[in-house]
Design a protein around this motif. Structure first.
Motif, PDB file in Angstrom:
ATOM      1  N   THR A  19       0.837  -1.201   0.000  1.00 17.09           N
ATOM      2  CA  THR A  19       0.000   0.000   0.000  1.00 17.09           C
ATOM      3  C   THR A  19       0.866   1.242   0.000  1.00 17.09           C
ATOM      4  OG1 THR A  19      -1.695  -1.201   1.213  1.00 17.09           O
ATOM      5  CG2 THR A  19      -1.880   1.192   1.166  1.00 17.09           C
ATOM      6  N   ASP A  20       1.893   1.282   0.837  1.00 16.71           N
ATOM      7  CA  ASP A  20       2.796   2.429   0.856  1.00 16.71           C
ATOM      8  C   ASP A  20       3.490   2.595  -0.487  1.00 16.71           C
ATOM      9  OD1 ASP A  20       2.163   3.104   3.434  1.00 16.71           O
ATOM     10  OD2 ASP A  20       3.945   2.183   4.319  1.00 16.71           O
ATOM     11  N   LEU A  21       3.907   1.492  -1.092  1.00 13.71           N
ATOM     12  CA  LEU A  21       4.572   1.571  -2.385  1.00 13.71           C
ATOM     13  C   LEU A  21       3.642   2.173  -3.432  1.00 13.71           C
ATOM     14  CD1 LEU A  21       6.380  -1.897  -2.508  1.00 13.71           C
ATOM     15  CD2 LEU A  21       7.417   0.341  -2.108  1.00 13.71           C
ATOM     16  N   MET A  22       2.399   1.733  -3.473  1.00 13.18           N
ATOM     17  CA  MET A  22       1.436   2.222  -4.455  1.00 13.18           C
ATOM     18  C   MET A  22       1.030   3.661  -4.163  1.00 13.18           C
ATOM     19  SD  MET A  22       0.993   0.002  -6.783  1.00 13.18           S
ATOM     20  CE  MET A  22      -0.478   0.598  -7.584  1.00 13.18           C
ATOM     21  N   ASP A  23       0.871   4.019  -2.893  1.00 14.39           N
ATOM     22  CA  ASP A  23       0.446   5.363  -2.527  1.00 14.39           C
ATOM     23  C   ASP A  23       1.483   6.417  -2.909  1.00 14.39           C
ATOM     24  OD1 ASP A  23      -1.938   4.436  -1.571  1.00 14.39           O
ATOM     25  OD2 ASP A  23      -1.352   4.515   0.541  1.00 14.39           O
ATOM     26  N   ASN A  24       2.732   6.018  -3.005  1.00  9.00           N
ATOM     27  CA  ASN A  24       3.793   6.968  -3.320  1.00  9.00           C
ATOM     28  C   ASN A  24       3.931   7.232  -4.815  1.00  9.00           C
ATOM     29  OD1 ASN A  24       4.476   7.405  -0.639  1.00  9.00           O
ATOM     30  ND2 ASN A  24       5.854   5.660  -0.598  1.00  9.00           N
ATOM     31  N   ILE A  25       3.178   6.521  -5.640  1.00  9.88           N
ATOM     32  CA  ILE A  25       3.212   6.725  -7.086  1.00  9.88           C
ATOM     33  C   ILE A  25       2.068   7.659  -7.456  1.00  9.88           C
ATOM     34  CG2 ILE A  25       3.015   5.623  -9.350  1.00  9.88           C
ATOM     35  CD1 ILE A  25       4.001   3.032  -8.005  1.00  9.88           C
ATOM     36  N   PRO A  26       2.359   8.783  -8.108  1.00 10.22           N
ATOM     37  CA  PRO A  26       1.267   9.677  -8.515  1.00 10.22           C
ATOM     38  C   PRO A  26       0.282   8.943  -9.438  1.00 10.22           C
ATOM     39  CG  PRO A  26       3.399  10.725  -8.839  1.00 10.22           C
ATOM     40  CD  PRO A  26       3.659   9.285  -8.493  1.00 10.22           C
ATOM     41  N   SER A  27      -1.004   9.134  -9.197  1.00 11.68           N
ATOM     42  CA  SER A  27      -2.028   8.423  -9.962  1.00 11.68           C
ATOM     43  C   SER A  27      -1.856   8.571 -11.466  1.00 11.68           C
ATOM     44  CB  SER A  27      -3.418   8.895  -9.558  1.00 11.68           C
ATOM     45  OG  SER A  27      -3.710   8.473  -8.250  1.00 11.68           O
ATOM     46  N   ALA A  28      -1.572   9.766 -11.917  1.00 11.00           N
ATOM     47  CA  ALA A  28      -1.484  10.025 -13.353  1.00 11.00           C
ATOM     48  C   ALA A  28      -0.378   9.227 -14.037  1.00 11.00           C
ATOM     49  CB  ALA A  28      -1.282  11.510 -13.606  1.00 11.00           C
ATOM     50  N   THR A  29       0.599   8.742 -13.282  1.00  9.38           N
ATOM     51  CA  THR A  29       1.710   7.998 -13.887  1.00  9.38           C
ATOM     52  C   THR A  29       1.570   6.483 -13.719  1.00  9.38           C
ATOM     53  OG1 THR A  29       3.065   8.135 -11.891  1.00  9.38           O
ATOM     54  CG2 THR A  29       3.290   9.934 -13.490  1.00  9.38           C
ATOM     55  N   LYS A  30       0.484   6.028 -13.116  1.00  9.13           N
ATOM     56  CA  LYS A  30       0.327   4.582 -12.897  1.00  9.13           C
ATOM     57  C   LYS A  30       0.090   3.861 -14.214  1.00  9.13           C
ATOM     58  CE  LYS A  30      -0.994   4.744  -8.135  1.00  9.13           C
ATOM     59  NZ  LYS A  30      -1.991   4.537  -7.117  1.00  9.13           N
ATOM     60  N   TRP A  31       0.579   2.647 -14.282  1.00  6.65           N
ATOM     61  CA  TRP A  31       0.415   1.810 -15.461  1.00  6.65           C
ATOM     62  C   TRP A  31       0.303   0.373 -14.997  1.00  6.65           C
ATOM     63  CZ3 TRP A  31       3.951  -2.034 -15.992  1.00  6.65           C
ATOM     64  CH2 TRP A  31       5.150  -1.884 -15.280  1.00  6.65           C
ATOM     65  N   THR A  32      -0.110  -0.479 -15.910  1.00  8.24           N
ATOM     66  CA  THR A  32      -0.149  -1.907 -15.670  1.00  8.24           C
ATOM     67  C   THR A  32       0.098  -2.598 -17.000  1.00  8.24           C
ATOM     68  OG1 THR A  32      -1.396  -3.720 -14.646  1.00  8.24           O
ATOM     69  CG2 THR A  32      -2.663  -2.170 -15.986  1.00  8.24           C
ATOM     70  N   TYR A  33       0.328  -3.877 -16.959  1.00  9.15           N
ATOM     71  CA  TYR A  33       0.492  -4.619 -18.199  1.00  9.15           C
ATOM     72  C   TYR A  33      -0.869  -4.953 -18.786  1.00  9.15           C
ATOM     73  CZ  TYR A  33       5.417  -5.162 -17.084  1.00  9.15           C
ATOM     74  OH  TYR A  33       6.722  -4.913 -16.811  1.00  9.15           O
ATOM     75  N   LYS A  34      -0.931  -4.972 -20.120  1.00 11.76           N
ATOM     76  CA  LYS A  34      -2.170  -5.314 -20.814  1.00 11.76           C
ATOM     77  C   LYS A  34      -2.309  -6.832 -20.862  1.00 11.76           C
ATOM     78  CE  LYS A  34      -2.445  -1.358 -23.888  1.00 11.76           C
ATOM     79  NZ  LYS A  34      -2.655  -0.993 -25.298  1.00 11.76           N
ATOM     80  N   ILE A  35      -3.534  -7.284 -20.669  1.00 13.24           N
ATOM     81  CA  ILE A  35      -3.836  -8.706 -20.715  1.00 13.24           C
ATOM     82  C   ILE A  35      -4.922  -8.947 -21.757  1.00 13.24           C
ATOM     83  CG2 ILE A  35      -4.699 -10.702 -19.387  1.00 13.24           C
ATOM     84  CD1 ILE A  35      -2.022  -9.715 -18.340  1.00 13.24           C
ATOM     85  N   ASP A  36      -4.768  -9.994 -22.542  1.00 10.84           N
ATOM     86  CA  ASP A  36      -5.809 -10.447 -23.456  1.00 10.84           C
ATOM     87  C   ASP A  36      -6.650 -11.434 -22.650  1.00 10.84           C
ATOM     88  OD1 ASP A  36      -7.390 -11.798 -25.283  1.00 10.84           O
ATOM     89  OD2 ASP A  36      -5.767 -12.161 -26.705  1.00 10.84           O
ATOM     90  N   TYR A  37      -7.768 -10.956 -22.119  1.00 11.61           N
ATOM     91  CA  TYR A  37      -8.577 -11.777 -21.216  1.00 11.61           C
ATOM     92  C   TYR A  37      -9.319 -12.891 -21.935  1.00 11.61           C
ATOM     93  CZ  TYR A  37      -7.335  -8.691 -17.462  1.00 11.61           C
ATOM     94  OH  TYR A  37      -6.609  -8.004 -16.526  1.00 11.61           O
ATOM     95  N   ARG A  38      -9.557 -12.758 -23.230  1.00  5.72           N
ATOM     96  CA  ARG A  38     -10.201 -13.845 -24.000  1.00  5.72           C
ATOM     97  C   ARG A  38      -9.286 -15.074 -24.073  1.00  5.72           C
ATOM     98  NH1 ARG A  38     -14.513 -12.428 -23.429  1.00  5.72           N
ATOM     99  NH2 ARG A  38     -15.446 -10.623 -24.385  1.00  5.72           N
ATOM    100  N   ASN A  39      -7.996 -14.807 -24.321  1.00  7.64           N
ATOM    101  CA  ASN A  39      -7.023 -15.899 -24.471  1.00  7.64           C
ATOM    102  C   ASN A  39      -6.204 -16.133 -23.210  1.00  7.64           C
ATOM    103  OD1 ASN A  39      -7.663 -16.478 -27.228  1.00  7.64           O
ATOM    104  ND2 ASN A  39      -6.694 -14.526 -27.727  1.00  7.64           N
ATOM    105  N   ARG A  40      -6.445 -15.342 -22.178  1.00  6.88           N
ATOM    106  CA  ARG A  40      -5.793 -15.482 -20.877  1.00  6.88           C
ATOM    107  C   ARG A  40      -4.271 -15.458 -20.982  1.00  6.88           C
ATOM    108  NH1 ARG A  40      -8.741 -15.995 -17.266  1.00  6.88           N
ATOM    109  NH2 ARG A  40      -9.323 -17.564 -15.835  1.00  6.88           N
ATOM    110  N   ARG A  41      -3.762 -14.404 -21.622  1.00  5.92           N
ATOM    111  CA  ARG A  41      -2.309 -14.242 -21.730  1.00  5.92           C
ATOM    112  C   ARG A  41      -1.943 -12.772 -21.864  1.00  5.92           C
ATOM    113  NH1 ARG A  41      -1.519 -17.039 -27.555  1.00  5.92           N
ATOM    114  NH2 ARG A  41      -3.249 -18.235 -26.827  1.00  5.92           N
ATOM    115  N   ALA A  42      -0.707 -12.474 -21.589  1.00  6.28           N
ATOM    116  CA  ALA A  42      -0.217 -11.103 -21.696  1.00  6.28           C
ATOM    117  C   ALA A  42      -0.202 -10.650 -23.151  1.00  6.28           C
ATOM    118  CB  ALA A  42       1.193 -11.005 -21.117  1.00  6.28           C
ATOM    119  N   VAL A  43      -0.442  -9.376 -23.382  1.00  2.00           N
ATOM    120  CA  VAL A  43      -0.306  -8.791 -24.708  1.00  2.00           C
ATOM    121  C   VAL A  43       1.174  -8.483 -24.885  1.00  2.00           C
ATOM    122  CG1 VAL A  43      -0.894  -6.813 -26.164  1.00  2.00           C
ATOM    123  CG2 VAL A  43      -2.627  -7.819 -24.648  1.00  2.00           C
ATOM    124  N   LEU A  44       1.743  -8.955 -25.995  1.00  2.00           N
ATOM    125  CA  LEU A  44       3.177  -8.788 -26.246  1.00  2.00           C
ATOM    126  C   LEU A  44       3.413  -7.915 -27.470  1.00  2.00           C
ATOM    127  CD1 LEU A  44       4.257 -12.527 -25.759  1.00  2.00           C
ATOM    128  CD2 LEU A  44       4.194 -10.702 -24.036  1.00  2.00           C
TER     129      LEU A  44
END
Length: 147
Positions: A19-44
């Motif tokens: 929680t502390d790690l996430m709280d210290n990141i400004p919201s506007a700069t947050k990112w995550t990896y894209k997932i193809d949920y139909r095929n259940r794998r990461a988008v590469l």
């Protein structure tokens, strides 16, 4: 001390406050990896590397998809408020499904409000439109979520 211990000091999981790690990141700069949920794998990308979200709105949609595609209480790595009870949706009234979705999304610290504006039962699940209000932006999710 061995060389490996200086590069990778041993750390107990209890010492890491995510929680502390996430709280210290400004919201506007947050990112995550894209997932193809139909095929259940990461988008590469072309080089085989995972693709990141490139905007806050994309981050919100990807975060919402992760929540909506995670069955609640199924994974020990997630708390009790992570995910939805979509395996139960076929037997629920629409208002119960909407409540489940909105509560699950707003349990995420980055999402202030979630409103299901459209929901239609389809063969394989729910065709949803959801307005998501995050801490520093808004997004709309349009997706069929399998049940």
């Amino acid at each position: 001390m061995e060389e490996d211990e200086t590069l990778f000091p041993e750390m107990e999981l209890e010492e890491v406050d995510v929680t502390d790690l996430m709280d210290n990141i400004p919201s506007a700069t947050k990112w995550t990896y894209k997932i193809d949920y139909r095929n259940r794998r990461a988008v590469l990308d072309e080089s085989g590397r995972p693709v990141r979200t490139t905007s806050y709105e994309e981050f919100l949609v990807e975060t919402a998809m992760k929540i909506l595609c995670t069955e609640r209480f199924q994974y020990v790595v997630y708390g009790a408020d992570m995910g939805v009870e979509k395996s139960e949706w076929p037997g629920w009234e629409d208002t119960e499904i909407i409540r489940d979705i909105e509560e699950a999304l707003t349990a995420h610290p980055e999402i202030e409000q979630a409103e299901v504006t459209s929901m239609t039962r389809v063969d394989r699940g729910m065709d949803l439109t959801i307005q998501i209000t995050g801490l520093v932006g808004v997004a709309e999710l349009n997706e069929v979520i399998d049940t």
